[in-house]
Design a protein around this motif. Sequence first.
Motif, PDB file in Angstrom:
ATOM      1  N   ALA A 278      42.117  39.205  32.736  1.00  0.00           N
ATOM      2  CA  ALA A 278      42.403  38.700  34.074  1.00  0.00           C
ATOM      3  C   ALA A 278      43.865  38.314  34.241  1.00  0.00           C
ATOM      4  N   MET A 279      44.433  38.702  35.364  1.00  0.00           N
ATOM      5  CA  MET A 279      45.783  38.295  35.762  1.00  0.00           C
ATOM      6  C   MET A 279      45.676  37.476  37.049  1.00  0.00           C
ATOM      7  N   GLY A 280      45.541  38.146  38.183  1.00  0.00           N
ATOM      8  CA  GLY A 280      45.389  37.447  39.456  1.00  0.00           C
ATOM      9  C   GLY A 280      43.928  37.270  39.819  1.00  0.00           C
ATOM     10  N   VAL A 281      43.582  36.105  40.386  1.00  0.00           N
ATOM     11  CA  VAL A 281      42.213  35.813  40.796  1.00  0.00           C
ATOM     12  C   VAL A 281      42.239  35.276  42.221  1.00  0.00           C
ATOM     13  N   GLY A 282      41.330  35.774  43.057  1.00  0.00           N
ATOM     14  CA  GLY A 282      41.254  35.294  44.434  1.00  0.00           C
ATOM     15  C   GLY A 282      39.818  35.188  44.891  1.00  0.00           C
ATOM     16  N   ALA A 283      39.590  34.438  45.968  1.00  0.00           N
ATOM     17  CA  ALA A 283      38.238  34.254  46.495  1.00  0.00           C
ATOM     18  C   ALA A 283      38.254  34.329  48.013  1.00  0.00           C
ATOM     19  N   ILE A 284      37.324  35.090  48.573  1.00  0.00           N
ATOM     20  CA  ILE A 284      37.215  35.273  50.016  1.00  0.00           C
ATOM     21  C   ILE A 284      35.798  35.759  50.327  1.00  0.00           C
ATOM     22  N   ASP A 285      35.304  35.463  51.508  1.00  0.00           N
ATOM     23  CA  ASP A 285      34.021  35.997  51.950  1.00  0.00           C
ATOM     24  C   ASP A 285      34.298  37.334  52.639  1.00  0.00           C
ATOM     25  N   TYR A 286      34.353  38.406  51.846  1.00  0.00           N
ATOM     26  CA  TYR A 286      34.832  39.689  52.375  1.00  0.00           C
ATOM     27  C   TYR A 286      33.838  40.343  53.326  1.00  0.00           C
ATOM     28  N   ASP A 287      32.520  40.054  53.165  1.00  0.00           N
ATOM     29  CA  ASP A 287      31.513  40.680  54.024  1.00  0.00           C
ATOM     30  C   ASP A 287      30.939  39.718  55.058  1.00  0.00           C
ATOM     31  N   GLU A 288      31.512  38.519  55.127  1.00  0.00           N
ATOM     32  CA  GLU A 288      31.170  37.521  56.150  1.00  0.00           C
ATOM     33  C   GLU A 288      29.678  37.207  56.194  1.00  0.00           C
ATOM     34  N   ASP A 289      29.089  37.036  55.012  1.00  0.00           N
ATOM     35  CA  ASP A 289      27.685  36.633  54.958  1.00  0.00           C
ATOM     36  C   ASP A 289      27.526  35.132  54.757  1.00  0.00           C
ATOM     37  N   GLY A 290      28.664  34.413  54.788  1.00  0.00           N
ATOM     38  CA  GLY A 290      28.620  32.960  54.669  1.00  0.00           C
ATOM     39  C   GLY A 290      28.822  32.442  53.266  1.00  0.00           C
ATOM     40  N   TYR A 291      29.045  33.340  52.299  1.00  0.00           N
ATOM     41  CA  TYR A 291      29.240  32.924  50.918  1.00  0.00           C
ATOM     42  C   TYR A 291      30.506  33.574  50.352  1.00  0.00           C
ATOM     43  N   VAL A 292      31.325  32.756  49.688  1.00  0.00           N
ATOM     44  CA  VAL A 292      32.627  33.220  49.200  1.00  0.00           C
ATOM     45  C   VAL A 292      32.462  34.077  47.946  1.00  0.00           C
ATOM     46  N   ASP A 293      33.120  35.235  47.944  1.00  0.00           N
ATOM     47  CA  ASP A 293      33.086  36.175  46.837  1.00  0.00           C
ATOM     48  C   ASP A 293      34.362  36.036  45.998  1.00  0.00           C
ATOM     49  N   ILE A 294      34.391  36.680  44.838  1.00  0.00           N
ATOM     50  CA  ILE A 294      35.511  36.530  43.893  1.00  0.00           C
ATOM     51  C   ILE A 294      36.074  37.905  43.543  1.00  0.00           C
ATOM     52  N   TYR A 295      37.407  38.017  43.567  1.00  0.00           N
ATOM     53  CA  TYR A 295      38.063  39.251  43.131  1.00  0.00           C
ATOM     54  C   TYR A 295      38.951  38.927  41.933  1.00  0.00           C
ATOM     55  N   VAL A 296      38.872  39.777  40.894  1.00  0.00           N
ATOM     56  CA  VAL A 296      39.676  39.586  39.693  1.00  0.00           C
ATOM     57  C   VAL A 296      40.527  40.831  39.462  1.00  0.00           C
ATOM     58  N   ALA A 297      41.851  40.645  39.462  1.00  0.00           N
ATOM     59  CA  ALA A 297      42.791  41.722  39.154  1.00  0.00           C
ATOM     60  C   ALA A 297      43.037  41.715  37.656  1.00  0.00           C
TER      61      ALA A 297
END
Length: 569
Positions: A278-297
Motif C-alpha cells: 500500500a502507498m496511497g489510501v482513500g475512502a469514498i462512497d463511490y456508488d452512493e449506497d450510503g456506505y463509505v468504500d475504500i481504495y488502496v493504491a
Amino acid sequence: MKNSLFSHLLKVRLERTIHCTYAVYMSVMLVLLAGCRSDNKTADRNKHGAPPAASNDFFQEIGSEIGIDFIHSIGDNELTNIIESSGGGSAFFDYDQDGFMDLYICSGTWIEGFSSGEKPEQLPGNHLYRNRGDGTFEDVTRKAGVSGPWYSMGVTVSDYNNDGYPDIYLCNYGPNVLLENNGNGSFTDVTKKSNTAGGNECSIGAVWLDYDNDGLLDLYVGNYLAFDPEYKYFYAPDGFPGPMAYDSQKDVLYHNKGEGVFEDVTERMGLNDQDGRAMGVGAIDYDEDGYVDIYVANDHTLNYLYHNNEGKSFTDRGTMSGTAFSQGGEATVSMSVDFADYNNDSLLDMFVSDDTYCSLYRNDGNGTYSDMSYPSGLAVACAQFVGWSSSFIDYDNDGDVDIFKANGALKHLYGQEDQLFENVGGEKFVDVSLEMGEYFSKEYVGRGACMGDYDNDGDMDILVVNLNDKTRFLRNNKGNQNNWISLNLTGTTSNRDGIGARIKISAGGKEQIAQKKGTTGYLSQNDPRVHFGLAENKMIEKIEIKWPSGKIQTLENVKANQILEIKEP
C-alpha cells in the motif's frame, strides 16, 4: 505510434527546458537589477512578520517568508533504501479551532542499524506550525509535544473521539502513533490505550472513515513491505532494491469501539490483502449506497477497491470495476488516489498517480470505471514524470476541478517539475504549469502535498513536501478573482467531522457535487472544509447535504464568498 508518442514527449520536454532556461536567465537579471534593495525590502517585511506582497505569479512560493522553515530528512547522508525514498506527508487542519488552518509535516529520522550515516547531534523530527491568522506561521512543535522521535511517512487527521478537537495519526516505519488533542495546544500519545500501534510494519498511507455509520470514525491503515536492511542484491544503476524484492505486509482495519479504544476487524470484515504494497489510501462512497468504500493504491501490484457491504463486510471489486489496473492492463507503481466529479455528471471519479501515464477513472455509474487518461490528454503530459501526491483542486474557482501533481524521481534525489492541469469542459486536461509562476519551472523531489485556504481568502494554497529538502509553500494569488464558498461541516448524530457527507450545490443553473473526505493524495490531508468554485455566481440557490446518518439538510439562497458553518440538524 511509439515514434509519434516519443516525438511528442521529446517536444514537450524541450519546450519545458527552453522555458526553464529563460526563467533562470530572467531570474538572474532581476537579481542583478534589484541588488540589495530587494533584499532590504524582504528583510523589512519579514521583520514586521507580514507575508510578502503578491507577485504577478498565480502561485507564489513564500514558505520562508511566512515561517515555514521545515526541511524533510531521510535520516541519512545518502538515499540508500526504498523506505527512505517513500516519505513524507503533510496535513492542513485547525488544531486549536481558531478558524485558521495549521500545518503538520512529517519527517524521517536517524535509526541505528537502518541509517548508514552517523547519528546527528540533533535528530530531525515532525513539525507543527500554528497559523497566526495574519498570513504567517509559528513553530509550536515543542509546546505541542508532537515531534517524535518517529520515522514518519504519512499523517491523517480526525476528531476520532468527537470532542471537538482534531487528533493526529502517524504512519511510521515501526509502530504507528495516535496523538490525542488535549484542546489546550498540546497532544497526548494514546497509542497504547487505543490499540492502534500495529507491529513493526512500515505503514505509509491511512484514512479515517465511518464504515458502519455508528457516528465513530474507524481507521484503515495501509502497510507497505517487510524491509530488510541487510538485503543488498540489486542492479547498481537502480540505486537499491525495489519493492518486489521484499514481502508485502497486510493492511489493517481498526473499528472504533468508543472510549478511545479500537479493535482489529480486518479478517472479520473480509479484507483479504494477499500481496498489496500500500502507498496511497482513500475512502469514498463511490456508488452512493450510503456506505463509505475504500481504495488502496498499491506499488507494483493491482490496486484494491473494497466495496462496503452495508457496514458488515467488504468485497474487493478492483478488477471488475476496472480500477485495479492501468489503461494498458498493467499493475503500475501507484502512489496516490483522489476523488471528485471532474466531468460534472454527478458521479465521483478517481485520479491515481503513478510513475508513467497515471489513471483518470471516469465513473460510469454502473459500478464500473473507464480510464480516460489518454483521451483526456493527461497520459502524454504525465508520462515524462514520476507522480506522487495528486489532488483534485479548483485552483481558479471557475466551477470545475483541476489537478495538481507533485513529481520526483523514484530511487535518486533527482528533481522534476510539479504540474497543474486545467480542466477544459470536463473532457480534457491541459498542462498550464508554466503559466502559473516561477515555481513550476523548478525541479524538486516531490512526495506528499496538501491543499488548503490558509489565509481564508477563498482560494486554495499548496504545501509540497520534498524528499530530504526544503518544503515549499505556494500561495494562491489570483484564484479568488472568481467567487467561491467553503463549507465547514459539524456532525451531531454522524461523526463530528462529517466525513462521508455528500454535498450538492446549485448555482447559476449548474450543479456540483462533492463528498467530505479524510486523507487526500499521497500520505497527506487537505483542508477539512469542502471548497467549491462558483465562477461569476454570487449566490447559491441551493445546498443539499446528505449526512452519513441519512439525514438530509437543505439551505437556500446562500451568499457566495464565505466560510459557512453547517451543523447537522
